[in-house]
Scaffold this motif. Structure first.
Motif, PDB file in Angstrom:
ATOM      1  N   LYS A   1       0.834  33.123 119.654  1.00  0.00           N
ATOM      2  CA  LYS A   1       0.540  32.835 118.252  1.00  0.00           C
ATOM      3  C   LYS A   1       1.791  32.265 117.586  1.00  0.00           C
ATOM      4  CE  LYS A   1      -2.930  36.280 117.127  1.00  0.00           C
ATOM      5  NZ  LYS A   1      -3.167  37.465 116.264  1.00  0.00           N
ATOM      6  N   HIS A   2       1.560  31.389 116.631  1.00  0.00           N
ATOM      7  CA  HIS A   2       2.675  30.896 115.834  1.00  0.00           C
ATOM      8  C   HIS A   2       3.141  32.056 114.968  1.00  0.00           C
ATOM      9  CE1 HIS A   2       5.001  28.601 112.940  1.00  0.00           C
ATOM     10  NE2 HIS A   2       5.118  27.709 113.923  1.00  0.00           N
ATOM     11  N   LYS A   3       4.428  32.346 115.007  1.00  0.00           N
ATOM     12  CA  LYS A   3       4.977  33.533 114.353  1.00  0.00           C
ATOM     13  C   LYS A   3       4.717  33.555 112.842  1.00  0.00           C
ATOM     14  CE  LYS A   3       9.170  36.053 115.327  1.00  0.00           C
ATOM     15  NZ  LYS A   3      10.586  35.867 115.699  1.00  0.00           N
ATOM     16  N   ARG A   4       4.951  32.443 112.173  1.00  0.00           N
ATOM     17  CA  ARG A   4       4.802  32.426 110.710  1.00  0.00           C
ATOM     18  C   ARG A   4       3.350  32.397 110.256  1.00  0.00           C
ATOM     19  NH1 ARG A   4       8.584  27.964 108.457  1.00  0.00           N
ATOM     20  NH2 ARG A   4       9.017  27.649 110.643  1.00  0.00           N
ATOM     21  N   SER A   5       2.539  31.558 110.891  1.00  0.00           N
ATOM     22  CA  SER A   5       1.156  31.382 110.426  1.00  0.00           C
ATOM     23  C   SER A   5       0.176  32.359 111.078  1.00  0.00           C
ATOM     24  CB  SER A   5       0.680  29.958 110.709  1.00  0.00           C
ATOM     25  OG  SER A   5       0.543  29.759 112.109  1.00  0.00           O
ATOM     26  N   GLY A   6       0.533  32.898 112.255  1.00  0.00           N
ATOM     27  CA  GLY A   6      -0.384  33.761 112.982  1.00  0.00           C
ATOM     28  C   GLY A   6      -1.477  33.008 113.710  1.00  0.00           C
TER      29      GLY A   6
END
Length: 168
Positions: free
Chosen positions: A67-72
């Motif tokens: 998963k993209h860390k900032r956006s989830g």
């Protein structure tokens, strides 16, 4: 075990990853180098989550959702597993991404984190990665990881290029 990198969050497969995994499993462009391009049914996606969860319980590693860390946002999956799921085979790293996430360095970033996990948590000193001979982007990821070409071998009932890494 979850793993965090600068941009990514890697989470062991669970039911919350179904939609993201389903989208990849049902995308012929993702599956073109996997499963001879044949997409999976919804039931097969659920079964793969269950199979991976059992491997986590047994080995302490398997497939992670990326998963993209900032956006989830779910962007792919990566693994540490026995090559072709053969019990005494070398440890293999692998990855696949949602098509629009290709070319951003995510596969390399996730694989580096998994290599570190393999060495520090699983005691690995030797790792391999395999790919379809025509899957040049995966070959390039293996090279960026410092892996070296070993040979063409048969795994997963297919001829694959094999790259190797002596680690640890």
């Amino acid at each position: 075990m979850e793993i965090a990198t600068a941009r990514l969050q890697l989470e062991p497969f669970n039911d919350s990853h179904y939609q993201g995994l389903r989208a990849m499993d049902n995308d012929a462009s993702v599956m073109r180098y996997i499963n001879k391009g044949v997409v999976k049914t919804p039931e097969e996606t659920i079964e793969s989550i269950r199979r991976v969860q059992a491997r986590w319980d047994k080995y302490g590693f398997s497939w992670w959702a990326i998963k993209h860390k900032r956006s989830g946002v779910f962007i792919g999956a990566a693994c540490l597993q026995r090559l072709a799921n053969v019990e005494d085979a070398p440890l293999e790293i692998g990855w696949r991404l949602v098509p629009e996430q290709n070319g951003k360095g995510y596969a390399t970033e996730a694989a580096k984190a998994i290599i570190d996990f393999a060495v520090t948590q699983a005691g690995a000193t030797y790792l391999v990665a395999v790919a379809d001979p025509d899957n040049i982007p995966s070959h390039r990821v293996m090279q960026r990881l410092g892996m070296t070409y070993k040979a063409k071998e048969q795994h997963y009932n297919e001829i694959c290029v094999v790259y190797e890494l002596h680690a640890g």
